[in-house]
Scaffold this motif. Sequence first.
Motif, PDB file in Angstrom:
ATOM      1  N   UNK A  97       0.831  -1.202   0.000  1.00 34.92           N
ATOM      2  CA  UNK A  97       0.000   0.000   0.000  1.00 34.92           C
ATOM      3  C   UNK A  97       0.865   1.253   0.000  1.00 34.92           C
ATOM      4  N   UNK A  98       1.923   1.242   0.787  1.00 33.96           N
ATOM      5  CA  UNK A  98       2.806   2.399   0.856  1.00 33.96           C
ATOM      6  C   UNK A  98       3.449   2.683  -0.498  1.00 33.96           C
ATOM      7  N   UNK A  99       3.898   1.630  -1.176  1.00 31.65           N
ATOM      8  CA  UNK A  99       4.495   1.798  -2.505  1.00 31.65           C
ATOM      9  C   UNK A  99       3.475   2.366  -3.486  1.00 31.65           C
ATOM     10  N   UNK A 100       2.245   1.864  -3.411  1.00 31.56           N
ATOM     11  CA  UNK A 100       1.199   2.357  -4.298  1.00 31.56           C
ATOM     12  C   UNK A 100       0.885   3.820  -4.018  1.00 31.56           C
ATOM     13  N   UNK A 101       0.874   4.213  -2.760  1.00 30.47           N
ATOM     14  CA  UNK A 101       0.585   5.599  -2.406  1.00 30.47           C
ATOM     15  C   UNK A 101       1.686   6.536  -2.894  1.00 30.47           C
ATOM     16  N   UNK A 102       2.945   6.130  -2.726  1.00 27.22           N
ATOM     17  CA  UNK A 102       4.057   6.999  -3.109  1.00 27.22           C
ATOM     18  C   UNK A 102       4.092   7.256  -4.605  1.00 27.22           C
ATOM     19  N   UNK A 103       3.577   6.327  -5.393  1.00 27.82           N
ATOM     20  CA  UNK A 103       3.563   6.516  -6.837  1.00 27.82           C
ATOM     21  C   UNK A 103       2.218   6.910  -7.397  1.00 27.82           C
ATOM     22  N   UNK A 104       1.265   7.255  -6.514  1.00 25.75           N
ATOM     23  CA  UNK A 104      -0.112   7.485  -6.952  1.00 25.75           C
ATOM     24  C   UNK A 104      -0.385   8.891  -7.461  1.00 25.75           C
ATOM     25  N   UNK A 105       0.473   9.850  -7.074  1.00 21.98           N
ATOM     26  CA  UNK A 105       0.196  11.243  -7.390  1.00 21.98           C
ATOM     27  C   UNK A 105      -0.697  11.921  -6.377  1.00 21.98           C
ATOM     28  N   UNK A 106      -1.186  11.196  -5.371  1.00 19.28           N
ATOM     29  CA  UNK A 106      -1.978  11.807  -4.311  1.00 19.28           C
ATOM     30  C   UNK A 106      -1.115  12.777  -3.514  1.00 19.28           C
ATOM     31  N   UNK A 107      -1.726  13.884  -3.056  1.00 16.95           N
ATOM     32  CA  UNK A 107      -0.961  14.782  -2.192  1.00 16.95           C
ATOM     33  C   UNK A 107      -0.887  14.186  -0.789  1.00 16.95           C
ATOM     34  N   UNK A 108      -0.111  14.824   0.086  1.00 19.82           N
ATOM     35  CA  UNK A 108       0.161  14.246   1.402  1.00 19.82           C
ATOM     36  C   UNK A 108      -1.110  14.085   2.223  1.00 19.82           C
TER      37      UNK A 108
END
Length: 426
Positions: free
Chosen positions: A143-154
């Motif tokens: 999940x963390x890897x997906x979030x870091x590459x998702x383009x979502x802001x913090x």
Amino acid sequence: MMMSAALNQKSILRSAFDAALTAGHPGRITRAAIQKLRLQPTAIIAIGKAAASMAQAARDAGLTAPGIMVTNDESFAPIAGMDCFASAHPVPDQRGVDAANAIGALVDRLGGDDHLLLLISGGGSALVPALPEGISLADKQQLNEALLGSGLDIHEMNIVRRLFSALKGGRLARRAYPAGVTSFLLSDVPGDRLESIASGPAVADPIDFDAACALIRQHKLDELPFVPPYLAALEVDPTRRPVAIGDPVMDNVTSEILASNQLCQDAANDYMTASGEFANGQGRFDLPPLVGDVRDCALALADAVCAASPVGYGVTGGETTVQLGDGGVGLGGRSQELALIFAAIMHERGDAPAGWTILAGGTDGRDGPTDAAGAIIGASDDWDGRAAMAALDGHDVYPLLSRQNQLLEVEPTGTNLADIVIISVN
């Protein structure tokens, strides 16, 4: 601009960045806040990249309560009378799980006569991966890897992180209840939103469950196999969700932000004004905040600089996001990419002023998984546009910046107050 003048500009910007780091030093700020406390905590928990500095400040201020400290490897230092953990950032590891379990056991033991002092700083989301029922460490890492590459802001990333935790989203405060909690925080997030600092372990979640699920579906995070069954379990049992606004648990919590990115920006501005080159704020121009996609931010910065006076400087801060896509990923970080994209834009624009210099750096001293804080690039530096585009396309900017002596290198700072950008035109 002559080479000596360009080097002088880099030196001035580097000194302004150093002033920003000094202003946000966690030890001094935390010690001053603790000395104003009118109570003696019975337990202390420090979490984040500044945890060691904050915990040591508590000891220096005379607090003797036992507790737990969790920080990243580079910032680790033992603290007398505390169980101290080093864990991984930005990808969580088993050491972080062990630390989270120790924190959970401590807060579960607290009673109505206890008072917990929480010392929270940036990076806590990854450093303390508290596993809720139905989620494994491998799930967290994925999940963390997906979030870091998702383009979502913090803020959006932390909406998701708060769901998938046994401590975030106010759950630490819920587990400590009925003990009182005083939370001192160093903010690394735009807008200083409490729920986003380390994903808010002692803060009610302002985002309702349905909205968080909609965000997950919108960005296809529900394609991760463990996500749908976990969300279904939370749908059935609301007590497993983050603490909601209005929950009486929060009546026992007081929170205070001790330092933020704005404090660092102010210090950098003060240095630039006092440097002599830009005395009395001569030519100071506004820069947009660092929020959202790194390429959009770089373009907005270039627009602001090109529209400003021919001589001057600007300071801004925040945290950008990098969308990695499906291709291979090299070595670099968001500040390094920001500086290089800005440079590429300025070299292409016909209205770009001569003699610009950009510094972009993380206040923790580390930009992504590298040993550099960011980058510092000047208009007169050697420029290879084709090499820059190749590095950016492959998210592999560190080697290029290293070869060109454009990395911003500082020692690990022991804190994390997001990123700073300083741009001068001379």
